[in-house]
Design an enzyme around this catalytic site. Structure first.
Site, PDB file in Angstrom:
ATOM      1  N   LYS A   1       2.192  -3.416   7.345  1.00  0.00           N
ATOM      2  CA  LYS A   1       2.374  -3.602   5.898  1.00  0.00           C
ATOM      3  C   LYS A   1       3.831  -3.290   5.509  1.00  0.00           C
ATOM      4  O   LYS A   1       4.408  -3.956   4.650  1.00  0.00           O
ATOM      5  CB  LYS A   1       1.414  -2.708   5.096  1.00  0.00           C
ATOM      6  CG  LYS A   1      -0.053  -3.060   5.243  1.00  0.00           C
ATOM      7  CD  LYS A   1      -0.413  -4.432   4.679  1.00  0.00           C
ATOM      8  CE  LYS A   1      -0.344  -4.509   3.171  1.00  0.00           C
ATOM      9  NZ  LYS A   1      -0.819  -5.827   2.665  1.00  0.00           N
TER      10      LYS A   1
ATOM     11  N   TYR B   1      -1.576  -0.430  11.236  1.00  0.00           N
ATOM     12  CA  TYR B   1      -1.820  -1.100   9.942  1.00  0.00           C
ATOM     13  C   TYR B   1      -0.656  -0.870   8.987  1.00  0.00           C
ATOM     14  O   TYR B   1      -0.072  -1.812   8.453  1.00  0.00           O
ATOM     15  CB  TYR B   1      -3.125  -0.589   9.315  1.00  0.00           C
ATOM     16  CG  TYR B   1      -3.220  -0.880   7.826  1.00  0.00           C
ATOM     17  CD1 TYR B   1      -3.397  -2.182   7.364  1.00  0.00           C
ATOM     18  CD2 TYR B   1      -3.095   0.148   6.887  1.00  0.00           C
ATOM     19  CE1 TYR B   1      -3.450  -2.452   5.997  1.00  0.00           C
ATOM     20  CE2 TYR B   1      -3.154  -0.106   5.530  1.00  0.00           C
ATOM     21  CZ  TYR B   1      -3.329  -1.412   5.090  1.00  0.00           C
ATOM     22  OH  TYR B   1      -3.374  -1.682   3.736  1.00  0.00           O
TER      23      TYR B   1
ATOM     24  N   THR C   1       0.831  -1.205   0.000  1.00  0.00           N
ATOM     25  CA  THR C   1       0.000   0.000   0.000  1.00  0.00           C
ATOM     26  C   THR C   1       0.868   1.258   0.000  1.00  0.00           C
ATOM     27  O   THR C   1       1.998   1.241   0.517  1.00  0.00           O
ATOM     28  CB  THR C   1      -0.908   0.007   1.254  1.00  0.00           C
ATOM     29  OG1 THR C   1      -1.445   1.321   1.444  1.00  0.00           O
ATOM     30  CG2 THR C   1      -0.144  -0.354   2.527  1.00  0.00           C
ATOM     31  N   ASP C   2       0.307   2.338  -0.519  1.00  0.00           N
ATOM     32  CA  ASP C   2       1.025   3.619  -0.480  1.00  0.00           C
ATOM     33  C   ASP C   2       1.192   4.131   0.949  1.00  0.00           C
ATOM     34  O   ASP C   2       2.006   5.021   1.208  1.00  0.00           O
ATOM     35  CB  ASP C   2       0.321   4.675  -1.348  1.00  0.00           C
ATOM     36  CG  ASP C   2      -1.118   4.961  -0.938  1.00  0.00           C
ATOM     37  OD1 ASP C   2      -1.616   4.330   0.025  1.00  0.00           O
ATOM     38  OD2 ASP C   2      -1.755   5.816  -1.584  1.00  0.00           O
ATOM     39  N   GLU C   3       0.418   3.547   1.891  1.00  0.00           N
ATOM     40  CA  GLU C   3       0.498   4.033   3.277  1.00  0.00           C
ATOM     41  C   GLU C   3       1.853   3.756   3.915  1.00  0.00           C
ATOM     42  O   GLU C   3       2.175   4.337   4.952  1.00  0.00           O
ATOM     43  CB  GLU C   3      -0.627   3.426   4.120  1.00  0.00           C
ATOM     44  CG  GLU C   3      -1.986   3.886   3.651  1.00  0.00           C
ATOM     45  CD  GLU C   3      -3.081   3.699   4.687  1.00  0.00           C
ATOM     46  OE1 GLU C   3      -2.775   3.486   5.868  1.00  0.00           O
ATOM     47  OE2 GLU C   3      -4.257   3.790   4.299  1.00  0.00           O
TER      48      GLU C   3
HETATM   49  P1  NAD Z   1     -10.283  -6.682   2.821  1.00  0.00           P
HETATM   50  O1  NAD Z   1     -10.222  -6.385   4.275  1.00  0.00           O
HETATM   51  O2  NAD Z   1     -11.505  -6.348   2.057  1.00  0.00           O
HETATM   52  O3  NAD Z   1     -10.017  -8.240   2.587  1.00  0.00           O
HETATM   53  C1  NAD Z   1      -9.042  -8.959   3.289  1.00  0.00           C
HETATM   54  C2  NAD Z   1      -9.279 -10.450   3.029  1.00  0.00           C
HETATM   55  O4  NAD Z   1      -8.218 -11.184   3.676  1.00  0.00           O
HETATM   56  C3  NAD Z   1     -10.587 -10.980   3.604  1.00  0.00           C
HETATM   57  O5  NAD Z   1     -11.208 -11.848   2.678  1.00  0.00           O
HETATM   58  C4  NAD Z   1     -10.153 -11.753   4.851  1.00  0.00           C
HETATM   59  O6  NAD Z   1     -11.026 -12.834   5.167  1.00  0.00           O
HETATM   60  C5  NAD Z   1      -8.782 -12.254   4.410  1.00  0.00           C
HETATM   61  N1  NAD Z   1      -7.893 -12.547   5.542  1.00  0.00           N
HETATM   62  C6  NAD Z   1      -7.678 -11.758   6.630  1.00  0.00           C
HETATM   63  N2  NAD Z   1      -6.806 -12.382   7.457  1.00  0.00           N
HETATM   64  C7  NAD Z   1      -6.468 -13.556   6.865  1.00  0.00           C
HETATM   65  C8  NAD Z   1      -5.593 -14.615   7.226  1.00  0.00           C
HETATM   66  N3  NAD Z   1      -4.917 -14.590   8.379  1.00  0.00           N
HETATM   67  N4  NAD Z   1      -5.454 -15.663   6.382  1.00  0.00           N
HETATM   68  C9  NAD Z   1      -6.154 -15.694   5.212  1.00  0.00           C
HETATM   69  N5  NAD Z   1      -7.006 -14.735   4.835  1.00  0.00           N
HETATM   70  C10 NAD Z   1      -7.159 -13.667   5.652  1.00  0.00           C
HETATM   71  O7  NAD Z   1      -8.994  -5.992   2.200  1.00  0.00           O
HETATM   72  P2  NAD Z   1      -8.793  -5.249   0.788  1.00  0.00           P
HETATM   73  O8  NAD Z   1      -9.224  -3.853   0.929  1.00  0.00           O
HETATM   74  O9  NAD Z   1      -9.338  -6.117  -0.276  1.00  0.00           O
HETATM   75  O10 NAD Z   1      -7.200  -5.246   0.715  1.00  0.00           O
HETATM   76  C11 NAD Z   1      -6.510  -6.371   0.179  1.00  0.00           C
HETATM   77  C12 NAD Z   1      -5.017  -6.105   0.240  1.00  0.00           C
HETATM   78  O11 NAD Z   1      -4.699  -4.944  -0.523  1.00  0.00           O
HETATM   79  C13 NAD Z   1      -4.492  -5.834   1.649  1.00  0.00           C
HETATM   80  O12 NAD Z   1      -3.235  -6.469   1.769  1.00  0.00           O
HETATM   81  C14 NAD Z   1      -4.329  -4.326   1.718  1.00  0.00           C
HETATM   82  O13 NAD Z   1      -3.285  -3.970   2.580  1.00  0.00           O
HETATM   83  C15 NAD Z   1      -3.974  -4.014   0.276  1.00  0.00           C
HETATM   84  N6  NAD Z   1      -4.376  -2.668  -0.224  1.00  0.00           N
HETATM   85  C16 NAD Z   1      -5.662  -2.232  -0.093  1.00  0.00           C
HETATM   86  C17 NAD Z   1      -6.039  -1.003  -0.636  1.00  0.00           C
HETATM   87  C18 NAD Z   1      -7.449  -0.496  -0.524  1.00  0.00           C
HETATM   88  O14 NAD Z   1      -7.716   0.658  -0.898  1.00  0.00           O
HETATM   89  N7  NAD Z   1      -8.412  -1.289  -0.054  1.00  0.00           N
HETATM   90  C19 NAD Z   1      -5.093  -0.217  -1.304  1.00  0.00           C
HETATM   91  C20 NAD Z   1      -3.770  -0.687  -1.406  1.00  0.00           C
HETATM   92  C21 NAD Z   1      -3.436  -1.924  -0.873  1.00  0.00           C
HETATM   93  O1  DAU Z   2      -4.100   4.081   0.553  1.00  0.00           O
HETATM   94  C1  DAU Z   2      -4.365   2.719   0.581  1.00  0.00           C
HETATM   95  C2  DAU Z   2      -5.175   2.362   1.804  1.00  0.00           C
HETATM   96  O2  DAU Z   2      -6.482   2.871   1.595  1.00  0.00           O
HETATM   97  C3  DAU Z   2      -5.205   0.865   2.073  1.00  0.00           C
HETATM   98  O3  DAU Z   2      -3.908   0.420   2.371  1.00  0.00           O
HETATM   99  C4  DAU Z   2      -6.157   0.536   3.233  1.00  0.00           C
HETATM  100  O4  DAU Z   2      -6.266  -0.866   3.388  1.00  0.00           O
HETATM  101  C5  DAU Z   2      -7.523   1.114   2.899  1.00  0.00           C
HETATM  102  O5  DAU Z   2      -8.422   0.868   3.969  1.00  0.00           O
HETATM  103  C6  DAU Z   2      -7.426   2.603   2.614  1.00  0.00           C
HETATM  104  O6  DAU Z   2      -7.053   3.342   3.809  1.00  0.00           O
HETATM  105  P1  DAU Z   2      -7.726   4.754   4.203  1.00  0.00           P
HETATM  106  O7  DAU Z   2      -7.551   4.939   5.645  1.00  0.00           O
HETATM  107  O8  DAU Z   2      -7.273   5.817   3.293  1.00  0.00           O
HETATM  108  O9  DAU Z   2      -9.265   4.398   3.806  1.00  0.00           O
HETATM  109  P2  DAU Z   2     -10.648   4.699   4.566  1.00  0.00           P
HETATM  110  O10 DAU Z   2     -11.734   4.331   3.601  1.00  0.00           O
HETATM  111  O11 DAU Z   2     -10.695   4.112   5.925  1.00  0.00           O
HETATM  112  O12 DAU Z   2     -10.622   6.283   4.695  1.00  0.00           O
HETATM  113  C7  DAU Z   2     -10.488   7.124   3.565  1.00  0.00           C
HETATM  114  C8  DAU Z   2     -10.445   8.564   4.057  1.00  0.00           C
HETATM  115  O13 DAU Z   2     -11.731   8.912   4.576  1.00  0.00           O
HETATM  116  C9  DAU Z   2      -9.473   8.785   5.210  1.00  0.00           C
HETATM  117  O14 DAU Z   2      -8.883  10.068   5.056  1.00  0.00           O
HETATM  118  C10 DAU Z   2     -10.337   8.756   6.441  1.00  0.00           C
HETATM  119  C11 DAU Z   2     -11.667   9.287   5.954  1.00  0.00           C
HETATM  120  N1  DAU Z   2     -12.876   8.724   6.605  1.00  0.00           N
HETATM  121  C12 DAU Z   2     -13.015   7.395   6.663  1.00  0.00           C
HETATM  122  C13 DAU Z   2     -14.127   6.818   7.249  1.00  0.00           C
HETATM  123  C14 DAU Z   2     -14.269   5.318   7.349  1.00  0.00           C
HETATM  124  C15 DAU Z   2     -13.878   9.587   7.074  1.00  0.00           C
HETATM  125  O15 DAU Z   2     -13.762  10.815   6.979  1.00  0.00           O
HETATM  126  N2  DAU Z   2     -14.990   9.017   7.645  1.00  0.00           N
HETATM  127  C16 DAU Z   2     -15.141   7.674   7.786  1.00  0.00           C
HETATM  128  O16 DAU Z   2     -16.172   7.234   8.366  1.00  0.00           O
END
Ligand code: NAD
Ligand code: DAU
Length: 339
Positions: free
Chosen positions: A157, A153, A125-127
């Site tokens: 990562k 988190y 992730t970019d985080e």
């Molecule tokens: P999500 O929370 O929707 O899904 C996570 C999945 O992993 C779920 O199906 C869960 O059951 C499974 N899981 C959790 N713990 C596990 C374990 N111990 N063993 C096997 N499976 C397990 O997450 P997402 O948003 O789809 O993110 C997927 C990946 O992409 C993550 O690694 C996250 O860090 C990365 N990522 C997410 C975003 C985003 O914007 N959502 C952006 C960049 C990177």
């Molecule tokens: O940048 C990649 C990341 O993006 C991934 O690595 C993470 O897994 C994914 O959850 C996401 O992280 P963020 O923290 O950016 O996403 P989130 O949807 O939780 O929040 C997006 C923005 O909105 C953040 O600035 C916080 C704000 N927010 C979020 C929630 C849930 C609110 O203002 N209100 C809310 O209720």
């Protein structure tokens, strides 16, 4: 190829499963998922009848589960999506993040060493880069930006990325890493901003906006993230890191207002609430490397993607209504009740 998709019952993992089944008919896709609160077998229902698909329930942090997976499925490629993924939850209860995101990744890497693998791809992730200031729109994260995570988190990562790179250096496990910005699209869990806004607005409930609402995220439609990973596992070079993003920066408040506008809901639903602790100000990816070295280009601009996403949630109410009716209510009360 036999491709194991860990975390394939979650948001991005399930979209990646469908991307492979639709675009790579000669690959076998094995989803390996623990089915935590974020995993949902209903998401994979349409895949279950595809002869190229198999689901296995298992935990990446359980060595026995992982070794059995390698012995039985003989993967050529592992794409590791499995993670605890929500920043807010990590601030309240970090331990599970360390177990799944760090120990789990390490156990997968050990198995790659023991059984052999053509490619281990870590979905990062970019985080890991921390944040950028709001008043410097000229700055972007490159692959060389320093690692400065801000939450448990993102610290977990970052640790997983470092473990992947050290396994490449010390044991020549052929790893690649992608660091993507915020995704949005179908099957996104309603704890995250965009689906939270859509589902609450549809129920005429208040929309919690953290702090000033001016924090910026760089949004990428999930299918574009999937195409980037697909390209990296085939054409990317082992030992390399690729940033993934499409220059779609938006302040949170703009995102919220856009969704309310599409749904025809009033802005009076917006409620400013106490900020997230350590809230990252701005994320912005420089995708130059993946664009020039691998020829990747995102297809979906934010305006198109957000309209498609809202339509998906309107057409798939059963999917999200089940999620928000159970344990999610307790979660919401705990996180937002006294905010
Ligand atoms: P999500 O929370 O929707 O899904 C996570 C999945 O992993 C779920 O199906 C869960 O059951 C499974 N899981 C959790 N713990 C596990 C374990 N111990 N063993 C096997 N499976 C397990 O997450 P997402 O948003 O789809 O993110 C997927 C990946 O992409 C993550 O690694 C996250 O860090 C990365 N990522 C997410 C975003 C985003 O914007 N959502 C952006 C960049 C990177
Ligand atoms: O940048 C990649 C990341 O993006 C991934 O690595 C993470 O897994 C994914 O959850 C996401 O992280 P963020 O923290 O950016 O996403 P989130 O949807 O939780 O929040 C997006 C923005 O909105 C953040 O600035 C916080 C704000 N927010 C979020 C929630 C849930 C609110 O203002 N209100 C809310 O209720």
């Amino acid at each position: 190829m036999n491709i194991v998709v860990t975390g394939g019952a979650g948001f991005i993992g399930s979209n990646f499963v469908y991307y492979l089944l639709n675009n790579r008919p000669s690959d076998k896709v094995i989803c390996f998922d623990k089915l935590t609160y974020a995993g949902n077998l209903e998401t994979l229902e349409p895949a279950q009848s595809n002869k190229n698909f198999k689901f296995i329930r298992g935990d990446i942090a359980n060595r026995q589960d992982v070794e059995t997976l390698f012995e039985n499925e003989k993967p050529d490629v592992i794409v590791n999506f499995a993670a605890e993924s929500h920043v807010d939850r990590s601030i309240e209860e970090p331990e599970l993040f360390l177990k799944t995101n760090i120990i789990g990744t390490s156990i997968l890497l050990d198995a790659c060493k023991k059984f052999g693998i053509k490619r281990f791809h870590q979905v990062s992730t970019d985080e890991v880069y921390g944040d950028l200031p709001l008043d410097r729109p000229d700055l972007f994260f490159t692959e060389e930006s320093p690692l400065k995570p801000s939450s448990p988190y993102s610290a977990s990562k970052t640790s997983a990325d470092l473990l992947a790179m050290t396994n490449w250096r010390s044991s020549k496990v052929p790893v690649t890493i992608s660091r993507c910005s915020n995704n949005y699209g179908p099957y996104h869990h309603p704890e995250k901003l965009i689906p939270l806004v859509i589902t609450r607005a549809l129920n005429d409930k208040s929309i919690p906006v953290y702090g000033t609402g001016l924090n910026v995220r760089d949004w990428l439609y999930v299918e574009d993230h999937c195409s980037a990973i697909d390209l990296i596992i085939r054409d990317g070079k082992a030992g390399e890191i690729y940033n993934v993003g499409g220059h779609n920066e938006r302040a949170n408040i703009e995102v919220v207002e856009t969704i309310l506008h599409i749904l025809g809901k009033p802005e009076s639903l917006i409620e400013y609430v106490t900020d997230r602790k350590g809230h990252d100000l701005r994320y912005a990816i420089d995708p130059h490397k993946i664009e020039t070295e691998l020829g990747w280009k995102p297809k979906t601009k934010f305006e198109e993607g957000i309209n498609k996403t809202v339509s998906w949630y309107l057409e798939n109410k059963d999917w999200w209504q089940k999620i928000i009716s159970g344990e999610y209510q307790n979660y919401y009360q705990k996180m937002y009740g006294n905010r």
